[in-house]
Design an enzyme around this catalytic site. Structure first.
Site, PDB file in Angstrom:
ATOM      1  N   ASP A 103      71.614  57.048  26.489  1.00  0.00           N
ATOM      2  CA  ASP A 103      70.207  56.324  25.992  1.00  0.00           C
ATOM      3  C   ASP A 103      70.216  56.209  24.519  1.00  0.00           C
ATOM      4  OD1 ASP A 103      70.224  57.685  28.443  1.00  0.00           O
ATOM      5  OD2 ASP A 103      67.904  57.614  28.448  1.00  0.00           O
ATOM      6  N   GLY A 140      75.787  58.340  34.612  1.00  0.00           N
ATOM      7  CA  GLY A 140      74.510  57.525  34.063  1.00  0.00           C
ATOM      8  C   GLY A 140      74.187  56.581  35.182  1.00  0.00           C
ATOM      9  N   ASP A 186      73.075  56.874  38.377  1.00  0.00           N
ATOM     10  CA  ASP A 186      72.451  57.800  39.277  1.00  0.00           C
ATOM     11  C   ASP A 186      71.372  57.410  40.067  1.00  0.00           C
ATOM     12  OD1 ASP A 186      71.675  58.136  36.776  1.00  0.00           O
ATOM     13  OD2 ASP A 186      71.136  60.288  37.365  1.00  0.00           O
ATOM     14  N   GLU A 233      50.628  46.454  29.257  1.00  0.00           N
ATOM     15  CA  GLU A 233      49.850  46.965  27.936  1.00  0.00           C
ATOM     16  C   GLU A 233      48.287  47.017  28.535  1.00  0.00           C
ATOM     17  OE1 GLU A 233      49.492  46.322  23.369  1.00  0.00           O
ATOM     18  OE2 GLU A 233      49.767  44.583  24.472  1.00  0.00           O
TER      19      GLU A 233
END
Length: 560
Positions: free
Chosen positions: A175, A318, A320, A511
């Protein structure tokens, strides 16, 4: 200068001490039946008698007091581990078979632990400022305003860790690579440097970057992006002293992968060495405890242990989880999560990443004037390139495929990782990359208007169809953009336009519900694409196609 990761005492005991402590029968019978044989074969996820093994973990998770198993193992201790263990021993002795009732367990947790998240303090990065230069290159007014809002989110996403925390928060290198690239575009070099220093500290401590900052992650790693983070930082700052200090630590991490995650195999009459994800650690994952226990029901002890190791290896990747890691009883790349065999697969993207790391380490040594060390890493990259082309490259199909160590064959299903060597520039002949472009065009993966799916197989797992993940989009786009052909460059821009438009419209939609922070890597990838193609990207219409799901969720990242 930002602080490095808080150096604190881990709450742990040795497995031997734990067994001695409970030898008088404190272990419940069910716990012994499930895990006694497994514990003797390989180490537990960590040495903590609370977070990785032992009756507290087992009873709390089996009682399913929380919606997610991760909730308990992320709770912070209120007192020393020994005191908590002693209190639980006294409590459990009052119940038949030492099995505490759910109500009493919950009360015990309230007394002995704090809720997850209490170890964090809000923190605004001090190097944030308005109007970084890259914004001026975004022509579309709506996208430029959006980019400003994304840039503003760094102020909300920062967290600081309290000094007395017994287990660190999450630090994910996979990340963090895209987060750091976004921070550098936002001209937040101090924050980016602090994140890198945190990860370098972890390598100094463990020999590798753990799967996360929590104690239960400490015996599995994650894709090795740290070298590329240092590269991004150096390119932005030209700070040779930082590079000089970081390079020995990067070499420690590289040696970990070569000594603990490598496999020798023969192909085309020559022995080659390639890498895999491999976690030789037993017991269920603490953060997914009951899922792992239930998944392994009915298996022999040996197969349980192997499944749990391969699930940890899948987490280390990563991805998973994904159908990429499935190998069924007939040795086909098929099955369900129970057929996960991550350690039996040589991933194309991991080896492409390590190839790029080797070339990058060579370049670091050249920058610092050490031509001999540079030659060592350049030779390592050359050997890996030969291995990748002998084992993973398929000249007929024009792509690189994961290799199954059980069947000695490639998994020919589509995954964006099949083009990772294009991103890593780890191929010997230019026609290979152009063939990969044609492979992508013919794969069926470009038919979706929102982006490229993680696979074309609908397995129900996160890293399969219909989900699309930001780093995979960026690796495809970035790799294609570096190719000389107009065809590849056009495809790169087309994929960038799809992804940006989809993310912008999804941002507007979510948003309205107050859910707009996004994954750090989602924001980092968006900023990189807006920077790279800002002169030509457009916001377009207002429709988001529902044919491809987007992993846009509210989540905070740790910047310090």
């Amino acid at each position: 200068m930002l602080q490095t990761l808080t150096r604190r005492r881990l709450c742990c005991r040795s497995l031997t001490s734990q067994l001695n402590m409970w030898k008088l029968g404190v272990f419940c019978c069910l716990f012994l039946a499930l895990f006694a044989s497994v514990q003797g074969a390989v180490p537990p996820p960590c040495d903590s008698d609370i977070y990785c093994t032992g009756p507290i973990l087992h009873q709390v998770q089996e009682a399913k007091l929380f919606d997610d198993d991760k909730h308990f193992v992320d709770m912070k201790l209120r007192s020393a581990p020994g005191d908590v263990l002693s209190a639980f021993r006294n409590l459990s002795s009052k119940f038949p078979n030492t099995t505490v009732s759910p109500a009493q367990l919950y009360e015990f947790l309230n007394v002995s632990f704090e809720e997850p998240g209490t170890e964090f303090e809000s923190w605004t990065p001090p190097d944030w400022h308005e109007k970084p230069h890259f914004l001026a290159g975004i022509v579309d007014d709506k996208l430029r305003v959006w980019a400003e809002e994304i840039h503003g989110l760094w102020k909300s996403l920062g967290r600081k860790v309290m000094i007395d925390t017994p287990s660190d928060p999450h630090l994910r290198a996979m990340d963090s690579y895209w987060v750091i690239n976004g921070l550098l575009l936002s001209e937040m070099t101090d924050t980016a440097r602090g994140m890198i220093q945190n990860l370098l500290y972890l390598v100094n401590r463990y020999g590798f970057v753990p799967n996360g900052g929590r104690i239960y992650y400490e015996r599995r790693s994650q894709p090795p992006f740290l070298t590329l983070m240092v590269e991004s930082y150096y390119q932005a700052t030209k700070d040779k002293e930082f590079l000089r200090a970081a390079l020995p630590v990067l070499e420690v991490e590289y040696r970990f992968w070569m000594q603990n995650r490598s496999v020798a195999l023969e192909a085309k009459g020559k022995e080659h060495v390639l890498n895999r994800y491999y976690v030789e650690v037993g017991l269920p994952r603490p953060e997914s405890y009951t899922d792992d226990v239930e998944l392994a029901e009915g298996l022999t002890d040996g197969k349980k242990e192997q499944l749990w190791m391969d699930l940890k290896a899948g987490a280390e990747s990563g991805w998973d989880f994904s159908s990429r890691w499935y190998v069924d009883d007939d040795d086909h790349n098929n099955g369900t999560l129970r057929d996960t065999r991550t350690s039996q697969i040589l991933p194309a993207d991991l080896n492409a990443l390590l190839c790029r790391n080797e070339k990058t380490l060579a370049s670091f040594h050249r920058v610092l004037g050490d031509s001999d060390s540079a030659a060592v890493y350049q030779q390592a990259a050359a050997r890996r390139l030969e291995a990748i082309e002998s084992v993973l490259w398929d000249a007929e199909r024009g792509a690189w495929f994961d290799y199954n160590l059980v069947t000695h064959s490639k998994n020919l299903d589509f995954y964006p990782s099949n083009l990772a060597p294009v991103w890593a520039q780890c191929y010997s002949e230019p026609p290979q990359a152009e063939k990969a472009v044609q492979y992508l065009k013919g794969s069926g993966a470009l038919q979706f208007p929102n982006g490229v799916p993680t696979s074309l197989r609908e397995s129900g797992q996160q890293w399969d169809y219909p989900n699309a993940w930001p780093p995979l989009q960026h690796m495809l786009i970035d790799g294609l953009s570096r190719l000389p052909s107009e065809d590849a460059k056009k495809l790169s821009f087309d994929l960038a336009q799809r992804w940006i438009k989809t993310n912008w419209l999804a941002y507007i939609k979510y948003e309205h519900f107050g859910a707009h922070l996004g994954f750090g890597w989602t924001n980092g990838v968006a900023l990189q694409l807006l920077h790279q193609y800002g002169a030509t990207l457009t916001s377009g219409g207002r429709r988001v196609c529902s044919g491809l799901l987007l992993p846009l969720v509210v989540v905070s990242i740790t910047l310090q």
